[in-house]
Design a protein around this motif. Structure first.
Motif, mmCIF file in Angstrom:
data_model
loop_
_atom_site.group_PDB
_atom_site.id
_atom_site.type_symbol
_atom_site.label_atom_id
_atom_site.label_comp_id
_atom_site.label_asym_id
_atom_site.label_seq_id
_atom_site.Cartn_x
_atom_site.Cartn_y
_atom_site.Cartn_z
ATOM 1 N N LEU A 133 2.589 7.092 -6.446
ATOM 2 C CA LEU A 133 1.580 8.036 -6.913
ATOM 3 C C LEU A 133 1.944 9.459 -6.523
ATOM 4 O O LEU A 133 1.888 10.384 -7.343
ATOM 5 C CB LEU A 133 0.204 7.672 -6.346
ATOM 6 N N ARG B 120 -7.783 8.475 -6.794
ATOM 7 C CA ARG B 120 -6.887 7.308 -6.798
ATOM 8 C C ARG B 120 -6.648 6.779 -5.387
ATOM 9 O O ARG B 120 -6.589 5.575 -5.167
ATOM 10 C CB ARG B 120 -5.566 7.689 -7.476
ATOM 11 N N MET B 121 -6.519 7.686 -4.416
ATOM 12 C CA MET B 121 -6.318 7.247 -3.036
ATOM 13 C C MET B 121 -7.558 6.531 -2.504
ATOM 14 O O MET B 121 -7.435 5.560 -1.748
ATOM 15 C CB MET B 121 -5.945 8.424 -2.143
ATOM 16 N N ARG C 291 -9.540 4.701 -4.260
ATOM 17 C CA ARG C 291 -9.481 3.355 -4.842
ATOM 18 C C ARG C 291 -8.423 2.497 -4.162
ATOM 19 O O ARG C 291 -8.641 1.307 -3.921
ATOM 20 C CB ARG C 291 -9.198 3.436 -6.337
ATOM 21 N N LEU C 292 -7.245 3.099 -3.881
ATOM 22 C CA LEU C 292 -6.204 2.340 -3.194
ATOM 23 C C LEU C 292 -6.649 1.922 -1.796
ATOM 24 O O LEU C 292 -6.385 0.791 -1.372
ATOM 25 C CB LEU C 292 -4.920 3.168 -3.094
ATOM 26 N N ASP C 293 -7.302 2.834 -1.071
ATOM 27 C CA ASP C 293 -7.794 2.500 0.260
ATOM 28 C C ASP C 293 -8.786 1.347 0.198
ATOM 29 O O ASP C 293 -8.744 0.431 1.027
ATOM 30 C CB ASP C 293 -8.449 3.702 0.917
ATOM 31 N N HIS D 46 2.649 1.930 -3.276
ATOM 32 C CA HIS D 46 1.759 2.551 -4.254
ATOM 33 C C HIS D 46 1.538 4.037 -3.937
ATOM 34 O O HIS D 46 1.527 4.874 -4.844
ATOM 35 C CB HIS D 46 0.406 1.831 -4.286
ATOM 36 N N VAL D 47 1.348 4.357 -2.665
ATOM 37 C CA VAL D 47 1.117 5.751 -2.262
ATOM 38 C C VAL D 47 2.333 6.610 -2.591
ATOM 39 O O VAL D 47 2.205 7.705 -3.145
ATOM 40 C CB VAL D 47 0.776 5.843 -0.760
ATOM 41 N N ARG E 41 -8.989 -0.928 -2.188
ATOM 42 C CA ARG E 41 -8.293 -2.125 -2.655
ATOM 43 C C ARG E 41 -7.507 -2.808 -1.540
ATOM 44 O O ARG E 41 -7.500 -4.030 -1.428
ATOM 45 C CB ARG E 41 -7.362 -1.749 -3.800
ATOM 46 N N PHE E 42 -6.829 -2.003 -0.718
ATOM 47 C CA PHE E 42 -6.000 -2.561 0.326
ATOM 48 C C PHE E 42 -6.696 -2.626 1.674
ATOM 49 O O PHE E 42 -6.107 -3.044 2.661
ATOM 50 C CB PHE E 42 -4.699 -1.767 0.458
ATOM 51 N N TYR F 153 0.834 -1.204 0.000
ATOM 52 C CA TYR F 153 0.000 0.000 0.000
ATOM 53 C C TYR F 153 0.868 1.252 0.000
ATOM 54 O O TYR F 153 0.679 2.159 -0.818
ATOM 55 C CB TYR F 153 -0.921 -0.016 1.224
#
Length: 89
Positions: A19, A74-75, A77-79, A15-16, A81-82, A12
């Protein structure tokens, strides 16, 4: 189980950081390009204003807003996803 959580958290944050780095590079590029190419852009006009004035007064700000909006989307979506909690811990 703790090892799996540590791996997910590391992925995670990888990725952060990627980005954030890419968007900061875009921000720097936009800011630098407007200043560096101002003389060349001054010869072009858009709606009666020189392009350098338009980019400095309007265009760059719109690009900055787009960067912030893209980051937030995007954050989110990442949150999701993870499975990260946006309120901490």
């Amino acid at each position: 189980m703790a090892h799996r959580d540590a791996n997910r958290r590391a992925a995670y944050w990888r990725h952060v950081r990627r980005l954030t780095g890419l968007l900061l590079a875009l921000w720097l590029g936009v800011t630098f390009a407007v200043i560096f190419f101002a003389r060349e852009l001054a010869g072009l006009t858009l709606f009666g204003w020189s392009v350098s004035f338009y980019l400095a007064a309007q265009g760059a700000i719109l690009i900055y807003l787009a960067i912030v909006g893209f980051y937030a989307l995007r954050m989110r979506r990442l949150d999701a996803r993870f499975g990260e909690d946006s309120h901490g811990g």
